[in-house]
Design a protein around this motif. Structure first.
Motif, PDB file in Angstrom:
ATOM      1  N   PRO A  83       3.498   3.420  -1.763  1.00  0.00           N
ATOM      2  CA  PRO A  83       4.155   3.540  -3.072  1.00  0.00           C
ATOM      3  C   PRO A  83       5.675   3.636  -2.973  1.00  0.00           C
ATOM      4  O   PRO A  83       6.394   3.220  -3.865  1.00  0.00           O
ATOM      5  CB  PRO A  83       3.538   4.826  -3.650  1.00  0.00           C
ATOM      6  N   GLY A 127       3.474  -7.171  -3.022  1.00  0.00           N
ATOM      7  CA  GLY A 127       2.339  -6.661  -3.782  1.00  0.00           C
ATOM      8  C   GLY A 127       2.278  -7.205  -5.198  1.00  0.00           C
ATOM      9  O   GLY A 127       1.840  -6.521  -6.119  1.00  0.00           O
ATOM     10  N   TRP A 185      -3.276   6.715 -10.862  1.00  0.00           N
ATOM     11  CA  TRP A 185      -3.647   7.397  -9.626  1.00  0.00           C
ATOM     12  C   TRP A 185      -2.422   7.861  -8.842  1.00  0.00           C
ATOM     13  O   TRP A 185      -2.493   8.830  -8.083  1.00  0.00           O
ATOM     14  CB  TRP A 185      -4.589   6.541  -8.772  1.00  0.00           C
ATOM     15  N   GLU A 186      -1.286   7.188  -9.020  1.00  0.00           N
ATOM     16  CA  GLU A 186      -0.062   7.665  -8.381  1.00  0.00           C
ATOM     17  C   GLU A 186       0.440   8.947  -9.052  1.00  0.00           C
ATOM     18  O   GLU A 186       0.887   9.884  -8.384  1.00  0.00           O
ATOM     19  CB  GLU A 186       1.010   6.587  -8.453  1.00  0.00           C
ATOM     20  N   ILE A 239      -4.125   1.462 -14.280  1.00  0.00           N
ATOM     21  CA  ILE A 239      -4.825   2.355 -13.364  1.00  0.00           C
ATOM     22  C   ILE A 239      -3.950   2.714 -12.164  1.00  0.00           C
ATOM     23  O   ILE A 239      -3.929   3.869 -11.724  1.00  0.00           O
ATOM     24  CB  ILE A 239      -6.141   1.700 -12.872  1.00  0.00           C
ATOM     25  N   HIS A 240      -3.183   1.714 -11.635  1.00  0.00           N
ATOM     26  CA  HIS A 240      -2.417   2.002 -10.431  1.00  0.00           C
ATOM     27  C   HIS A 240      -1.297   3.017 -10.690  1.00  0.00           C
ATOM     28  O   HIS A 240      -0.851   3.703  -9.769  1.00  0.00           O
ATOM     29  CB  HIS A 240      -1.846   0.712  -9.834  1.00  0.00           C
ATOM     30  N   GLU A 241      -0.831   3.108 -11.948  1.00  0.00           N
ATOM     31  CA  GLU A 241       0.180   4.123 -12.246  1.00  0.00           C
ATOM     32  C   GLU A 241      -0.463   5.498 -12.392  1.00  0.00           C
ATOM     33  O   GLU A 241       0.123   6.521 -12.019  1.00  0.00           O
ATOM     34  CB  GLU A 241       0.930   3.745 -13.532  1.00  0.00           C
ATOM     35  N   HIS A 300       4.828  -7.870  -7.109  1.00  0.00           N
ATOM     36  CA  HIS A 300       5.990  -7.421  -7.891  1.00  0.00           C
ATOM     37  C   HIS A 300       7.178  -8.307  -7.542  1.00  0.00           C
ATOM     38  O   HIS A 300       7.690  -8.272  -6.414  1.00  0.00           O
ATOM     39  CB  HIS A 300       6.303  -5.958  -7.592  1.00  0.00           C
ATOM     40  N   LEU A 307       0.817  -1.211   0.000  1.00  0.00           N
ATOM     41  CA  LEU A 307       0.000   0.000   0.000  1.00  0.00           C
ATOM     42  C   LEU A 307       0.851   1.261   0.000  1.00  0.00           C
ATOM     43  O   LEU A 307       0.340   2.352  -0.241  1.00  0.00           O
ATOM     44  CB  LEU A 307      -0.917   0.001   1.229  1.00  0.00           C
ATOM     45  N   ASN A 352      -4.068   6.298  -2.611  1.00  0.00           N
ATOM     46  CA  ASN A 352      -4.353   4.880  -2.804  1.00  0.00           C
ATOM     47  C   ASN A 352      -5.418   4.701  -3.880  1.00  0.00           C
ATOM     48  O   ASN A 352      -6.100   5.649  -4.277  1.00  0.00           O
ATOM     49  CB  ASN A 352      -4.787   4.210  -1.491  1.00  0.00           C
ATOM     50  N   ARG A 353      -5.559   3.461  -4.302  1.00  0.00           N
ATOM     51  CA  ARG A 353      -6.456   3.132  -5.418  1.00  0.00           C
ATOM     52  C   ARG A 353      -7.920   3.365  -5.069  1.00  0.00           C
ATOM     53  O   ARG A 353      -8.677   3.920  -5.868  1.00  0.00           O
ATOM     54  CB  ARG A 353      -6.217   1.669  -5.801  1.00  0.00           C
ATOM     55  N   ASN A 354      -8.338   2.972  -3.854  1.00  0.00           N
ATOM     56  CA  ASN A 354      -9.747   3.085  -3.484  1.00  0.00           C
ATOM     57  C   ASN A 354     -10.212   4.536  -3.449  1.00  0.00           C
ATOM     58  O   ASN A 354     -11.316   4.865  -3.908  1.00  0.00           O
ATOM     59  CB  ASN A 354      -9.984   2.424  -2.123  1.00  0.00           C
TER      60      ASN A 354
END
Length: 779
Positions: A83, A199, A745-746, A741-743, A201, A81, A752-754
């Protein structure tokens, strides 16, 4: 004839005596036999169930251990969670990349939280093998220094970790190793849990959690059902991972021998002792393990044999004791009644019972009725001491702005089973004003206990002429509620307040006691009126007057008002604006001196100082700088407090206030807020962490003023404007790129994603994935 009667009476007495003995002995024997049989059956059942219990115990232990390692593995998702952690795991930094140190620092904090999340974790670190650096929960190290001195594990040197192959295993548990490098863990053993992914990775880096082997051993020991049993856990290769005893070569050899036997329940010999073996195959979160319990035969038999022998011994002893007690109880069956009667009769000549018949039961009945009557009288007396619920209710009645009806109060007190003996009420207020030397001289513990000590002193000195109660309204305020029989009988309480005032005069440098007294009224509504009058009287207590006790009166004495002409106001305001310090100080001191010489009360003096304070605030408002320094210059709490001190203390506070006003008036005006520069700043930094505190510091103002200014310029709140800006940038990336998507929002600044998905859906009505599908149909 008389001798015959005497003999028959003795025989009757002895007959009853023996019958009582037989009765009590029979009851005792029956109870002892029942207990003996019940205990024997229970022990036989326990002997049969002990073996079966270990099967269930191993199942529960397996579940517990699996949950333990599951929790260890879940830390992987907690790290994911963050980054910064993902960046540290997946990124290979260049040697001259300065930004990696900030990421390392954040990773250290995250690993510290992982360590603090469980008492079983001794150490957590990430080994970046490509960059040759270790990021631990307490700092970063070079591998050589870490594995040779900081956290030296005898079984796993630096070469082991450099050559370690994960073989794509998500979760690997290594056998225990002794730690000798850390001063806090020297000589203890740890169990290393190695993970190669965080996560999802995967990388060449290793995420290692070192568990406390002693804590795991304690957990295993909690599932031992006999004192000498042995619980061992081994992996698929036969390596011992944990045990209820210290792991050594002999134990490892014994474990290897047991694993070769295909049976799940069998007998074996270890250390010259026959043992019953139970094997149980399970897994600890992705890793298959075998759990083995070895129970010595002597544990299964000797303990229960001792219990059986002890049961027989105790049964015999209890039977003899019960026989002796039965005899004594029968002989002295009436002794307690006789002792009670003699105690209630008290000292004095005893009656001759042979000539004066005496009914003991009637006497006891009469005495119990007398005692109950005395208890009722005592309860009525103790009712003057208010229960806690009644105190809270009366304090609420006094302090409430809502005028409670007499019947409402009476009904509630009836529910609390409380009655005031009289119908008249008088309320006085005692306020404790602690001075600055009190807080400087005494410890915090003494300060906290001071109010309780004062409360006890006030209670101890209360007169007893009428029912009187002390209510604690707040930390430094007490209400003395008097319930007199007549309207004019309060002389004793006036003397009481004078005694309190005299007592605390000796310490008035640290504490001043102010007393305000209301008048006497009838009924509960009158009690509220007396409280209001006491408050008004308390306000009339002046810090400049030696009289600290004021009784309310409808006819207030005439007292001179303060003198401050409009000319004086204009001169003071103009001198402030012009920044003429010396002239302003001279004019201000002249006004204060002129009013002090008129012997005004504290109330009017405080009003004068409030008026002067408002002159300074109005001057700042005329220069449009009051709002920026509102909290800094707020003196209302000091000026309007119940005890502000002497005229000299108030004057010193006012001088410091006006010195600050003069500094602000002399300061050059700040640059006007440029909305174009602000929006350009957000366009370049929207993905960073931006708060009102950061913006206020950048533009040299306060967060509160910055919030009002941005809402005025942008037409919306800063938070909503920043969210909309980030969502607009996210929409551009969704339609113009194939980034996951996760890139996205960062990149746009979400934590966080939510949060990103929820905010996007609230503003656009659909999720980011649906938005991309609608605007890029070819994907």
């Amino acid at each position: 004839m008389r001798n015959i009667r005497h003999r028959w009476s003795r025989l009757g007495f002895r007959s009853i005596f023996y019958r009582l003995i037989i009765l009590f002995v029979s009851l005792s024997a029956f109870i002892q036999i029942a207990l003996f049989l019940s205990t024997s059956i229970s022990m036989n059942y326990m002997e049969g169930q002990l073996r079966e219990n270990y099967d269930r115990s191993l199942s529960n232990l397996s579940s517990t251990m699996n949950n333990l390692f599951d929790g260890i593995y879940q830390s992987n998702f907690l790290l994911a969670l963050d980054p910064n952690i993902l960046k540290v795991i997946t990124t290979q930094y260049a040697e001259d990349d300065i930004g990696k140190y900030a990421d390392y620092s954040q990773a250290v904090r995250s690993l510290s939280r992982i360590k603090a999340s469980s008492n079983y974790i001794d150490n957590a670190y990430i080994y970046k093998r490509d960059e040759s650096v270790i990021i631990s929960d307490n700092g970063t190290y070079e591998p050589g220094s870490f594995y040779e001195s900081v956290y030296k594990m005898e079984q796993y040197p630096l070469s082991f970790w450099q050559e370690y192959k994960t073989n794509h295993h998500l979760f690997t548990i290594l056998p225990p190793s002794v730690v000798s490098g850390s001063y806090s863990n020297r000589g203890e053993s740890t169990i290393s849990v190695v993970q190669s992914t965080v996560g999802g990775h995967y990388s060449n880096n290793l995420y290692v959690i070192n568990m406390k082997a002693e804590a795991v051993r304690t957990l295993l020991q909690s599932y031992m059902q006999t004192p000498n049993s042995l619980i061992m856990v081994a992996d698929t290769e036969g390596n011992l991972l944990a045990s209820t005893r210290m792991i050594n070569v002999t134990m490892q050899s014994f474990m290897n021998e047991l694993l070769l036997n295909p049976e799940t329940k069998f007998d074996a010999v270890h250390g010259g002792e026959n043992m019953h073996i139970i094997k149980y195959t399970t897994n600890f979160f992705f890793r298959d393990v075998t759990m083995v319990v070895a129970v010595p035969h002597t544990d299964l038999t000797s303990a229960l044999t001792k219990m059986k022998s002890w049961n027989l011994t105790i049964t015999g002893i209890l039977f003899l004791v019960s026989l002796l007690l039965s005899i004594l109880f029968s002989r002295r069956f009436y002794s307690p009644i006789r002792s009670l009667v003699q105690t209630l009769q008290g000292p004095g000549p005893k009656k001759d019972k042979s000539h004066s018949p005496f009914n003991e039961l009637e006497f006891l009945n009469t005495e119990i009725k007398r005692i109950l009557t005395d208890v009722d009288d005592l309860n009525r007396t103790l009712s003057y001491s208010l229960p806690i619920a009644t105190k809270h209710f009366l304090a609420k009645v006094l302090q409430s702005n809502f005028p409670y009806d007499h019947d409402v109060i009476d009904s509630y007190l009836n529910k609390l089973d409380f009655r005031f003996p009289n119908t008249y009420f008088q309320v006085s207020l005692i306020q404790c004003n602690f001075r600055k030397p009190f807080y400087d001289l005494y410890s915090e513990k003494f300060q906290n206990e001071a109010t309780d000590t004062i409360f006890r002193i006030l209670n101890a000195l209360l007169p007893q002429e009428h029912p009187v109660y002390i209510l604690e309204l707040d930390a430094h305020m007490f209400a003395v509620l008097i319930n007199p029989a007549t309207k004019d009988d309060l002389e004793a309480y006036s003397a009481y307040f004078e005694q309190i005032d005299s007592l605390f005069r000796q310490d008035e440098a640290e504490l001043r006691i102010h007393v305000g007294m209301g008048r006497v009224y009838e009924n509960y509504t009158g009690m509220q009126s007396s409280y209001v009058e006491a408050m008004k009287a308390l306000w009339q207590v002046s810090p400049f007057d030696s009289n600290r006790i004021v009784q309310y009166s409808e006819y207030e004495p005439h007292e001179p008002r303060y003198v401050l002409s409009r000319t004086d106001e204009k001169i003071l305001a103009n001198l402030l604006v012009a920044g003429k310090r010396e002239e302003f100080r001279e004019q201000l001191d002249g006004v204060i001196s002129a009013n002090t010489d008129r012997y005004m009360t504290g109330t009017n003096m405080k009003q004068l100082f409030v008026h002067l304070y408002l002159i300074g605030i109005q001057t700042l408002k005329s220069k449009n700088i009051a709002e920026d320094h509102e909290e800094e210059l707020d003196m209302t709490q000091f000026l309007l407090s119940a005890d502000v001190g002497s005229t000299q203390e108030m004057t010193e506070h006012l001088h410091r206030f006006f010195d600050r006003v003069l500094e602000l008036c002399e300061s050059p005006p700040s640059d006007a807020f440029n909305i174009k520069l602000f929006r350009a700043y957000l366009d370049n930094h929207y993905a960073e962490e931006i708060t009102l505190d950061i913006l206020a510091d950048k533009y040299n103002t306060t967060p509160k003023y910055m919030s009002r200014l941005l809402k005025k310029e942008l037409g919306t709140t800063f938070h909503k404007y920043l969210q909309q800006l980030r969502i607009d940038r996210a929409k551009e990336l969704l339609t113009s790129s194939s980034a996951p998507i996760h890139e996205i929002w960062e990149q746009v600044g979400f934590n966080n994603r939510n949060t990103f998905i929820r905010t996007f859906k609230n503003q656009e009505g659909i999720s980011p994935t649906d938005y991309r599908r609608c605007h890029r149909p070819g994907d």
